[in-house]
Design a protein around this motif. Structure first.
Motif, mmCIF file in Angstrom:
data_model
loop_
_atom_site.group_PDB
_atom_site.id
_atom_site.type_symbol
_atom_site.label_atom_id
_atom_site.label_comp_id
_atom_site.label_asym_id
_atom_site.label_seq_id
_atom_site.Cartn_x
_atom_site.Cartn_y
_atom_site.Cartn_z
ATOM 1 N N SER A 126 -22.294 0.845 -4.164
ATOM 2 C CA SER A 126 -22.388 -0.613 -4.348
ATOM 3 C C SER A 126 -22.037 -1.019 -5.775
ATOM 4 N N ARG A 127 -22.513 -0.275 -6.755
ATOM 5 C CA ARG A 127 -22.202 -0.598 -8.154
ATOM 6 C C ARG A 127 -20.708 -0.436 -8.423
ATOM 7 N N PHE A 128 -20.135 0.633 -7.872
ATOM 8 C CA PHE A 128 -18.709 0.861 -8.062
ATOM 9 C C PHE A 128 -17.883 -0.274 -7.460
ATOM 10 N N ALA A 129 -18.188 -0.655 -6.224
ATOM 11 C CA ALA A 129 -17.424 -1.716 -5.558
ATOM 12 C C ALA A 129 -17.492 -3.018 -6.352
ATOM 13 N N THR A 130 -18.666 -3.338 -6.858
ATOM 14 C CA THR A 130 -18.837 -4.558 -7.649
ATOM 15 C C THR A 130 -18.064 -4.479 -8.955
ATOM 16 N N LEU A 131 -18.205 -3.381 -9.674
ATOM 17 C CA LEU A 131 -17.527 -3.208 -10.959
ATOM 18 C C LEU A 131 -16.002 -3.189 -10.785
ATOM 19 N N PHE A 132 -15.527 -2.507 -9.758
ATOM 20 C CA PHE A 132 -14.089 -2.433 -9.505
ATOM 21 C C PHE A 132 -13.527 -3.830 -9.272
ATOM 22 N N ARG A 133 -14.191 -4.599 -8.419
ATOM 23 C CA ARG A 133 -13.716 -5.955 -8.118
ATOM 24 C C ARG A 133 -13.738 -6.835 -9.375
ATOM 25 N N GLN A 134 -14.760 -6.697 -10.199
ATOM 26 C CA GLN A 134 -14.845 -7.488 -11.436
ATOM 27 C C GLN A 134 -13.717 -7.140 -12.394
ATOM 28 N N GLU A 135 -13.417 -5.852 -12.529
ATOM 29 C CA GLU A 135 -12.433 -5.414 -13.509
ATOM 30 C C GLU A 135 -10.987 -5.493 -13.019
ATOM 31 N N VAL A 136 -10.771 -5.226 -11.752
ATOM 32 C CA VAL A 136 -9.411 -5.182 -11.218
ATOM 33 C C VAL A 136 -9.030 -6.498 -10.546
ATOM 34 N N GLY A 137 -10.008 -7.184 -9.999
ATOM 35 C CA GLY A 137 -9.734 -8.475 -9.383
ATOM 36 C C GLY A 137 -9.575 -8.419 -7.873
ATOM 37 N N ILE A 138 -9.541 -7.236 -7.300
ATOM 38 C CA ILE A 138 -9.462 -7.052 -5.855
ATOM 39 C C ILE A 138 -10.352 -5.877 -5.466
ATOM 40 N N SER A 139 -10.584 -5.727 -4.169
ATOM 41 C CA SER A 139 -11.439 -4.633 -3.702
ATOM 42 C C SER A 139 -10.716 -3.293 -3.843
ATOM 43 N N PRO A 140 -11.471 -2.206 -3.894
ATOM 44 C CA PRO A 140 -10.837 -0.889 -3.964
ATOM 45 C C PRO A 140 -9.888 -0.632 -2.784
ATOM 46 N N HIS A 141 -10.285 -1.032 -1.585
ATOM 47 C CA HIS A 141 -9.417 -0.830 -0.417
ATOM 48 C C HIS A 141 -8.100 -1.573 -0.573
ATOM 49 N N ARG A 142 -8.171 -2.799 -1.021
ATOM 50 C CA ARG A 142 -6.939 -3.596 -1.201
ATOM 51 C C ARG A 142 -6.057 -2.962 -2.270
ATOM 52 N N TYR A 143 -6.673 -2.430 -3.309
ATOM 53 C CA TYR A 143 -5.898 -1.777 -4.367
ATOM 54 C C TYR A 143 -5.184 -0.544 -3.816
ATOM 55 N N VAL A 144 -5.867 0.251 -3.000
ATOM 56 C CA VAL A 144 -5.246 1.422 -2.389
ATOM 57 C C VAL A 144 -4.048 0.981 -1.546
ATOM 58 N N CYS A 145 -4.221 -0.077 -0.769
ATOM 59 C CA CYS A 145 -3.115 -0.581 0.059
ATOM 60 C C CYS A 145 -1.942 -1.042 -0.806
ATOM 61 N N LEU A 146 -2.219 -1.705 -1.922
ATOM 62 C CA LEU A 146 -1.143 -2.159 -2.803
ATOM 63 C C LEU A 146 -0.385 -0.990 -3.415
ATOM 64 N N VAL A 147 -1.092 0.041 -3.795
ATOM 65 C CA VAL A 147 -0.442 1.237 -4.350
ATOM 66 C C VAL A 147 0.432 1.876 -3.276
ATOM 67 N N ARG A 148 -0.086 1.954 -2.058
ATOM 68 C CA ARG A 148 0.702 2.526 -0.965
ATOM 69 C C ARG A 148 1.960 1.700 -0.704
ATOM 70 N N VAL A 149 1.839 0.397 -0.711
ATOM 71 C CA VAL A 149 3.005 -0.466 -0.482
ATOM 72 C C VAL A 149 4.011 -0.311 -1.618
ATOM 73 N N ARG A 150 3.543 -0.223 -2.836
ATOM 74 C CA ARG A 150 4.449 -0.035 -3.973
ATOM 75 C C ARG A 150 5.266 1.249 -3.802
ATOM 76 N N HIS A 151 4.603 2.315 -3.384
ATOM 77 C CA HIS A 151 5.304 3.576 -3.163
ATOM 78 C C HIS A 151 6.218 3.490 -1.934
ATOM 79 N N ALA A 152 5.798 2.744 -0.924
ATOM 80 C CA ALA A 152 6.634 2.541 0.259
ATOM 81 C C ALA A 152 7.921 1.822 -0.125
#
Length: 128
Positions: A53-79
């Motif tokens: 829970s702390r990680f999910a909150t901190l990640f969203r605060q610092e990155v601006g999106i959820s960890p899952h969405r970030y993983v998807c964006l990285v995958r799309v970038r590589h795609a």
């Protein structure tokens, strides 16, 4: 260096540097290195040394999106890179960690605004 993608409102481009805690930086590095493998929230939290829970909150605060969405964006970038190099979408999907071509298509269309096939068919999109 990195190509810019189109993003939904409120999302940051993956290519933009992320300033923040070392915990989130470790998780981002893990995602960048392991995006093609299944990546769970628990795995990322353990990498960061935080509770889920702390990680999910901190990640969203610092990155601006959820960890899952970030993983998807990285995958799309590589795609995008693989598609530009002529790799068929069905192969690209499994290479970057999506379950199948339909899964890739859904996330690709949401992120880039067109399907992988349209992306390859329109040279103006591929050269971005």
């Amino acid at each position: 260096m990195a190509k810019m993608l189109m993003y939904a409102a409120g999302e940051r481009p993956v290519a933009e540097p992320i300033a923040g805690s070392r915990s989130v930086a470790r998780a981002v590095a893990f995602i960048e290195a392991s995006f093609a493998q299944p990546v769970s929230l628990a795995m990322l939290a353990a990498t960061a040394g935080l509770s889920v829970s702390r990680f999910a909150t901190l990640f969203r605060q610092e990155v601006g999106i959820s960890p899952h969405r970030y993983v998807c964006l990285v995958r799309v970038r590589h795609a995008q890179a693989l598609l530009r190099n002529g790799v068929p979408p069905s192969v690209v999907a499994t290479e970057v960690g999506f379950f199948d071509q339909s899964h890739l298509g859904r996330h690709f269309r949401r992120t880039v605004g067109v399907t992988p096939g349209d992306y390859v068919a329109r040279p103006s999109l591929v050269s971005c």
